[in-house]
Design a protein around this motif. Structure first.
Motif, short mmCIF file in Angstrom:
data_model
loop_
_atom_site.label_atom_id
_atom_site.label_comp_id
_atom_site.label_asym_id
_atom_site.label_seq_id
_atom_site.Cartn_x
_atom_site.Cartn_y
_atom_site.Cartn_z
N ASP A 1 0.85 -1.19 0.00
CA ASP A 1 0.00 0.00 0.00
C ASP A 1 0.88 1.24 0.00
O ASP A 1 2.11 1.15 -0.16
CB ASP A 1 -0.97 -0.01 1.19
CG ASP A 1 -0.27 0.09 2.55
OD1 ASP A 1 0.94 0.40 2.60
OD2 ASP A 1 -0.95 -0.14 3.57
N THR A 2 0.30 2.41 0.17
CA THR A 2 1.08 3.65 0.08
C THR A 2 2.13 3.77 1.18
O THR A 2 3.10 4.51 1.04
CB THR A 2 0.14 4.87 0.15
OG1 THR A 2 -0.65 4.79 1.34
CG2 THR A 2 -0.78 4.91 -1.07
N LYS A 3 1.95 3.02 2.28
CA LYS A 3 2.93 3.05 3.37
C LYS A 3 3.95 1.91 3.26
O LYS A 3 4.86 1.82 4.08
CB LYS A 3 2.20 2.95 4.72
CG LYS A 3 1.30 4.13 5.03
CD LYS A 3 0.63 3.96 6.39
CE LYS A 3 -0.27 5.14 6.71
NZ LYS A 3 -0.95 4.97 8.02
N GLY A 4 3.76 1.06 2.26
CA GLY A 4 4.68 -0.06 2.10
C GLY A 4 4.26 -1.31 2.85
O GLY A 4 5.03 -2.26 2.95
N ASP A 5 3.04 -1.32 3.37
CA ASP A 5 2.54 -2.48 4.11
C ASP A 5 1.58 -3.29 3.25
O ASP A 5 1.10 -2.84 2.21
CB ASP A 5 1.81 -2.03 5.38
CG ASP A 5 2.76 -1.43 6.41
OD1 ASP A 5 3.95 -1.79 6.39
OD2 ASP A 5 2.31 -0.60 7.22
#
Length: 421
Positions: A204-208
């Motif tokens: 996702d946008t946070k890298g998760d």
């Protein structure tokens, strides 16, 4: 006496089949290859012995299979693995909880003895949970790759990047990025290995990880596995595992094919500044460096082993008249390419991840999409599956059509043109 003889026979048979003690984990790390964690939890030891003992009975049955090697994410594919790739003989060699050191330890028995036709690797997330360093993971991967290459120097190896998870799972995004970077450095420049960007594919946008695909933020659900399979299919097709038959296609009236589907006749390299022809590939199935390859009706721009390499393939002809250009393209995750219209480049990428048009309603990731470019009076109107990309794309009065290679794998097919009069 008979019972003693029977016991000896059973013991010998068990040893030959790899049942029981042969597959017990070493009690200590002494003389165990690699570095980092080799798990010894009770549940893991039981699973390790159970799965490996069962596989030992299938060595002959699984000869020449495409082997999927890894941990619980691979194991979790289970029987659906063969359903995801029904055209291919596959063997699942995933063990839940395994680490890179565990894979290295069992590589000879579980993989190499199968004389695999190819290997798909996804491993490293459990090393991270154990607190092992990225250097440790990369070092073990280097040994794994070395053994596979020593066994077969031509066998394709597909390395999937460690997938995103969550800091709540002791797998923060920054550490996963570091592992993926270190592992890529190990294989960088090796043409036998293709790296698949399964991190960007799922992050996702946070890298998760996204809960809609990884409900527990670690293991994919059905949607996640389908997405992974779709990402692998183009690469497996390029390596000859899938899509071996050229699909039937009839061009529309008035169109001519710019790519014959069999070789690179009509295409070549040009000087980047002057666009003067420098090399042609008439009658050849690939460019001299194998970056552009004709495979079963597809013009494949292969994944550069160094990660990124900008190259350009051009038609040997130029097109001064107004025209409609149609083609289909398929991109691996985050792939970057482009179509040159007389010289200016129209970005042709895995749009949903690589942009610049990330929200096209009709774009199909890792599937075939149609690009249509209509040039009239020096202006090109460009669409993807009917979605407008650019309605006022300025182009010169004449020039060739080109295909760029940059990052990831891109495929083109049914490249055709109709002159407008």
């Amino acid at each position: 006496m008979k019972s003693c003889y029977l016991a000896i026979v059973v013991a010998l048979c068990s040893t030959q089949l790899g049942i029981g003690s042969d597959f017990k984990l070493p009690a200590t790390d002494e003389n165990v290859p690699g570095q980092g964690t080799l798990r010894r939890h009770g549940w893991f030891q039981n699973l390790w012995e159970k799965r490996r003992s069962a596989w030992a009975k299938q060595v002959q049955q699984d000869q020449g299979a495409l082997v999927f090697l890894g941990d619980s994410i691979t194991q979790g594919w289970g029987g659906n693995l063969s359903k995801s790739f029904p055209e291919v003989k596959v063997a699942n060699r995933g063990i839940s909880g395994d680490t890179t050191r565990g894979v290295l330890l069992r590589l000879e028995e579980d993989v190499i003895k199968l004389n695999p036709s190819g290997v798909v690797i996804l491993i490293g997330t459990n090393d991270l949970e154990e607190g092992d360093s990225a250097d440790s993971v990369a070092g073990n991967l280097k040994l794994i790759i070395s053994q596979l290459k020593k066994h077969n120097s031509k066998m394709p190896i597909l390395l999937c990047q460690v997938m995103p998870s969550s800091a709540t799972k002791r797998r923060p995004a920054g550490r996963i990025r570091e592992i993926n970077q270190k592992c890529f450095a190990v294989v960088r420049g090796d043409p036998q290995i293709t790296v698949l960007d399964t991190w960007t594919l799922f992050a996702d946008t946070k890298g998760d990880a996204k809960k809609m695909e990884f409900p527990d933020l670690l293991h994919p659900n059905k949607a996640g596995y389908n997405k992974w399979a779709a990402a692998l299919r183009p690469l497996l097709a390029t390596h000859g595992f899938l899509e071996k038959v050229v699909p039937t296609f009839e061009k529309e009236d008035g169109f001519e094919m710019l790519f014959n589907g069999k070789d690179l006749t009509g295409w070549g390299f040009r000087d980047r500044k002057t666009l003067k022809p420098s090399k042609t590939f008439d009658g050849m199935k690939s460019s001299h460096d194998d970056r552009y390859v004709a495979i079963n009706g597809r013009l494949v721009v292969t994944t550069p082993p160094e990660g990124r390499r900008i190259q350009q393939l051009w038609t040997t002809r130029e097109f001064p008249e107004d025209f409609i250009l149609k083609l289909e393209f398929r991109a691996t995750p985050n792939a970057d390419s482009g179509v040159f219209i007389r010289k200016p480049q129209l970005q042709c990428r895995d749009y949903s991840l690589a942009g610049p048009w990330k929200s096209l309603p009709n774009y199909k990731p890792q599937d075939w999409n149609e690009l249509v470019v209509q040039v009239q009076g020096g202006i090109a109107h460009c669409t993807c599956n009917g979605d407008i990309l650019n309605s006022e794309f300025k182009v010169p009065a004449t020039g060739p059509i080109g295909l760029e290679g940059d990052r990831g794998q891109m495929e083109y097919r049914h490249i055709r043109m109709k002159t407008l009069k």
